[in-house]
Design a protein around this motif. Structure first.
Motif, PDB file in Angstrom:
ATOM      1  N   VAL A  90       0.843  -1.204   0.000  1.00  0.00           N
ATOM      2  CA  VAL A  90       0.000   0.000   0.000  1.00  0.00           C
ATOM      3  C   VAL A  90       0.876   1.251   0.000  1.00  0.00           C
ATOM      4  O   VAL A  90       0.624   2.204  -0.740  1.00  0.00           O
ATOM      5  CB  VAL A  90      -0.942   0.004   1.222  1.00  0.00           C
ATOM      6  CG1 VAL A  90      -1.729   1.318   1.294  1.00  0.00           C
ATOM      7  CG2 VAL A  90      -1.900  -1.176   1.168  1.00  0.00           C
ATOM      8  N   ALA A  91       1.907   1.243   0.812  1.00  0.00           N
ATOM      9  CA  ALA A  91       2.823   2.384   0.883  1.00  0.00           C
ATOM     10  C   ALA A  91       3.542   2.596  -0.447  1.00  0.00           C
ATOM     11  O   ALA A  91       3.695   3.731  -0.916  1.00  0.00           O
ATOM     12  CB  ALA A  91       3.826   2.174   2.006  1.00  0.00           C
ATOM     13  N   VAL A  92       3.991   1.501  -1.047  1.00  0.00           N
ATOM     14  CA  VAL A  92       4.693   1.585  -2.333  1.00  0.00           C
ATOM     15  C   VAL A  92       3.782   2.183  -3.404  1.00  0.00           C
ATOM     16  O   VAL A  92       4.165   3.097  -4.137  1.00  0.00           O
ATOM     17  CB  VAL A  92       5.198   0.188  -2.767  1.00  0.00           C
ATOM     18  CG1 VAL A  92       5.611   0.195  -4.234  1.00  0.00           C
ATOM     19  CG2 VAL A  92       6.371  -0.234  -1.893  1.00  0.00           C
ATOM     20  N   ILE A  93       2.565   1.674  -3.499  1.00  0.00           N
ATOM     21  CA  ILE A  93       1.632   2.162  -4.514  1.00  0.00           C
ATOM     22  C   ILE A  93       1.257   3.616  -4.267  1.00  0.00           C
ATOM     23  O   ILE A  93       1.213   4.435  -5.189  1.00  0.00           O
ATOM     24  CB  ILE A  93       0.367   1.279  -4.552  1.00  0.00           C
ATOM     25  CG1 ILE A  93       0.723  -0.123  -5.024  1.00  0.00           C
ATOM     26  CG2 ILE A  93      -0.711   1.883  -5.455  1.00  0.00           C
ATOM     27  CD1 ILE A  93      -0.367  -1.150  -4.786  1.00  0.00           C
ATOM     28  N   THR A  94       1.012   3.951  -3.003  1.00  0.00           N
ATOM     29  CA  THR A  94       0.651   5.330  -2.645  1.00  0.00           C
ATOM     30  C   THR A  94       1.715   6.316  -3.089  1.00  0.00           C
ATOM     31  O   THR A  94       1.411   7.349  -3.703  1.00  0.00           O
ATOM     32  CB  THR A  94       0.452   5.445  -1.120  1.00  0.00           C
ATOM     33  OG1 THR A  94      -0.637   4.607  -0.722  1.00  0.00           O
ATOM     34  CG2 THR A  94       0.145   6.880  -0.714  1.00  0.00           C
ATOM     35  N   ALA A  95       2.969   6.015  -2.790  1.00  0.00           N
ATOM     36  CA  ALA A  95       4.065   6.924  -3.140  1.00  0.00           C
ATOM     37  C   ALA A  95       4.286   6.983  -4.647  1.00  0.00           C
ATOM     38  O   ALA A  95       4.471   8.069  -5.218  1.00  0.00           O
ATOM     39  CB  ALA A  95       5.346   6.483  -2.438  1.00  0.00           C
TER      40      ALA A  95
END
Length: 355
Positions: A90-95
């Motif tokens: 989720v963090a990877v996609i968000t950034a």
């Protein structure tokens, strides 16, 4: 009347018992979910926005400020997701989506042009705990390639889907379809016109000349360590300026441009993709950590500044080990990069002189 009262009391008792069971069950589930997080665990994130001939001479103050602002925005958005206990993916996609939505980077909205004046986008993501991975290549109508890559990882039995098939799959799961012109920018069109003029004059010289390196790469990527102890890596790109014949670089190739393994490290690369593919750059770095017991700093620097550089390959990587240690080496003049380590220290850099 007595029987009716007894039945009513019995019904109330049963209802109370069921509510009690439900409450205990929910409490157990909440406790179980919470206990899966190590209260002493720390998170970390690193990202890049491409490497190349990046110097103060090439960026004015306003441009530099804009790059740093987007790098920090993407960095902090990903970090907030990690702090909230979200899975690393989720963090990877968000950034990455923040950078895909910016015309500053060669991904999503800012993607370079192909020789035929279109845009073909690639992306990949890998989860270090499961070793599951997903990638899309040569897609033209998907607004967020990294979201499509994640769908391949989570909703399919495959690792990589390409072209129209990848798009059909993504749209089946509700991803936004856009016209290819959404990715048009004046800056990238000028770069294409310049590249085509050089290619038409002497194609071999164009690809052989180191001075044309900036036409050959540009990528965004993110690596993270989440509260569950998972490493995740993701990469998204518009590829090489003036590419044709269906050329695909390293970004969607697991092991070359993206790799994650909880037992070693997570890596996202940016550079001349053909070299990253030939030398299996991302996986090689993690193999050196896992099998040679090298630090992430030593392993990443060996591959980028020795293996790649000696072969004539240019570019850089962001790399993180399973303790959250970060390395961001590059053998070009600069690399857009940012990180927040396990102590909360924020680092944002562009030029080679910045530490």
């Amino acid at each position: 009347m007595q029987v009716t009262n007894l039945l009513r009391l019995r019904t109330q008792f049963v209802c109370a018992l069921m509510l009690s069971i439900s409450f205990v069950s929910n409490a157990f589930e909440t406790e179980s979910t919470t206990s899966s997080l190590n209260p002493n665990a720390k998170v970390a994130i690193a990202l890049h926005g491409g490497a190349g001939t990046i110097s103060k001479a090439n960026l004015n103050a306003e441009q530099e400020k804009a790059y740093r602002a987007i790098l920090e925005q993407a960095l902090r958005a990903g970090y907030r997701a990690l702090q909230a206990g979200e899975d690393g993916s989720v963090a990877v996609i968000t950034a990455i989506q923040i950078m895909e939505d910016s015309p500053l980077f060669n991904a999503g909205v800012g993607a370079v042009y192909t020789y035929d004046e279109e845009h073909e986008l690639d992306a990949s993501i890998m989860h270090g705990r499961t070793k599951q991975a997903g990638a899309v290549a040569s897609v033209k109508h998907i607004k967020s390639p990294i979201a499509a890559a994640n769908l391949v990882m989570t909703e399919s039995v495959h690792v990589m889907l390409t072209g129209g098939g990848a798009e059909d799959f993504a749209f089946k799961y509700g991803l936004e379809k856009v016209d290819n012109s959404v990715f048009n920018t004046e800056r990238r069109k000028k770069a294409l016109d310049s590249a085509k003029a050089k290619i038409q004059a002497n194609e071999q010289a164009f690809f052989a000349n180191p001075e044309n390196a900036d036409y050959k790469f540009g990528t965004v990527g993110v690596v993270v360590l989440d509260l569950h102890g998972n490493l995740v890596a993701g990469t998204s790109t518009g590829g090489m300026t003036a590419k044709r014949f269906g050329r695909i670089g390293d970004s969607p190739i697991i092991g070359a441009g993206t790799y994650a393994d909880n037992d070693s490290c997570a890596v996202s690369g940016t550079g001349h993709g053909e070299y990253f593919i030939r030398f299996n750059v991302a996986a090689d770095i993690c193999a050196r950590v896992k099998y040679q017991d090298k630090t992430i700093e030593v392993a990443a620097n060996e591959v980028v500044n020795q293996v790649l550089a000696e072969a004539g390959g240019t570019g850089g990587v962001i790399a993180m080990d399973n303790q959250g240690n970060i390395s961001m080496p590059f053998n070009t003049e600069g690399m857009y990069r940012a990180s927040i380590d396990t102590s909360g220290k924020v680092t944002i850099g562009i030029y080679g002189s910045e530490k």
